[in-house]
Design a protein around this motif. Structure first.
Motif, PDB file in Angstrom:
ATOM      1  N   GLU A  77      46.877  39.262  42.045  1.00  0.00           N
ATOM      2  CA  GLU A  77      47.745  40.412  41.674  1.00  0.00           C
ATOM      3  C   GLU A  77      46.799  41.416  42.029  1.00  0.00           C
ATOM      4  N   CYS A  78      47.373  42.416  42.935  1.00  0.00           N
ATOM      5  CA  CYS A  78      46.717  43.579  43.435  1.00  0.00           C
ATOM      6  C   CYS A  78      47.286  45.017  43.352  1.00  0.00           C
ATOM      7  N   ALA A  79      46.696  45.958  43.046  1.00  0.00           N
ATOM      8  CA  ALA A  79      47.360  47.232  42.963  1.00  0.00           C
ATOM      9  C   ALA A  79      46.505  48.365  43.760  1.00  0.00           C
ATOM     10  N   TYR A  80      47.214  49.250  44.552  1.00  0.00           N
ATOM     11  CA  TYR A  80      46.345  50.386  44.894  1.00  0.00           C
ATOM     12  C   TYR A  80      47.386  51.283  45.497  1.00  0.00           C
ATOM     13  N   SER A  81      46.984  52.540  45.705  1.00  0.00           N
ATOM     14  CA  SER A  81      47.596  53.536  46.377  1.00  0.00           C
ATOM     15  C   SER A  81      47.643  53.653  47.719  1.00  0.00           C
TER      16      SER A  81
END
Length: 168
Positions: free
Chosen positions: A45-49
């Protein structure tokens, strides 16, 4: 000094029952968590803007051959494979930035430690010089014959430097 935006960095790599887990989280909002199974399949799982400021969160699996399958998330475009690549890149860059900030901070601490040691040596030298003057003929004199001011001065100098040391 720590660069703005890099307040906390966490990198965890763990091995348990032949499964490897990697997690990176940085205060910039970038986060990556991946586990590699016995068969070499990665689940992550990966999250960024992204560059437009859109928050991307994506869950995926990656086969040992590198084939990515998006299993969920929000804000990603198309099949999400490019977003996984970008997110991994953002996490890697954030990790490098955090490591650099830690290195800079450690150097600053080391430089302060060197300064404190030099100041301590100077104080010790001054103390030896004053001790030598106290008992010598024509020197400051002994305690009880009016040389109490020297002791007060020494106490003030010592407390000043100790206060500085404690505030670091």
């Amino acid at each position: 000094m720590v660069p703005k935006g890099v307040l906390v960095a966490l990198l965890v790599v763990a091995a348990f029952n032949n499964q490897f887990t990697k997690a990176v989280a940085v205060s910039s909002g970038t986060a990556l968590s991946e586990s590699t199974g016995n068969d070499g399949t990665k689940t992550g799982e990966c999250a960024y803007s992204n560059s437009q400021g859109t928050h991307i969160q994506i869950r995926y699996t990656e086969s040992p051959s590198g084939e990515i399958t998006v299993t969920g998330g929000e804000g990603y475009s198309g099949d999400g494979k490019e977003d996984v690549r970008r997110c991994r890149q953002a996490a890697e860059e954030a990790q490098k930035e955090a490591e650099k900030a830690v290195e800079e901070h450690m150097k600053a601490i080391s430089d302060q430690d060197i300064d404190i040691r030099k100041q301590q040596e100077e104080i010790e030298k001054n103390m030896r010089d004053l001790e030598a003057q106290v008992g010598n003929p024509g020197g400051v004199g002994r305690v009880g014959d009016g040389s109490g001011r020297v002791l007060v001065a020494l106490a003030l100098v010592f407390s000043f430097w100790m206060a500085r040391l404690v505030s670091l």
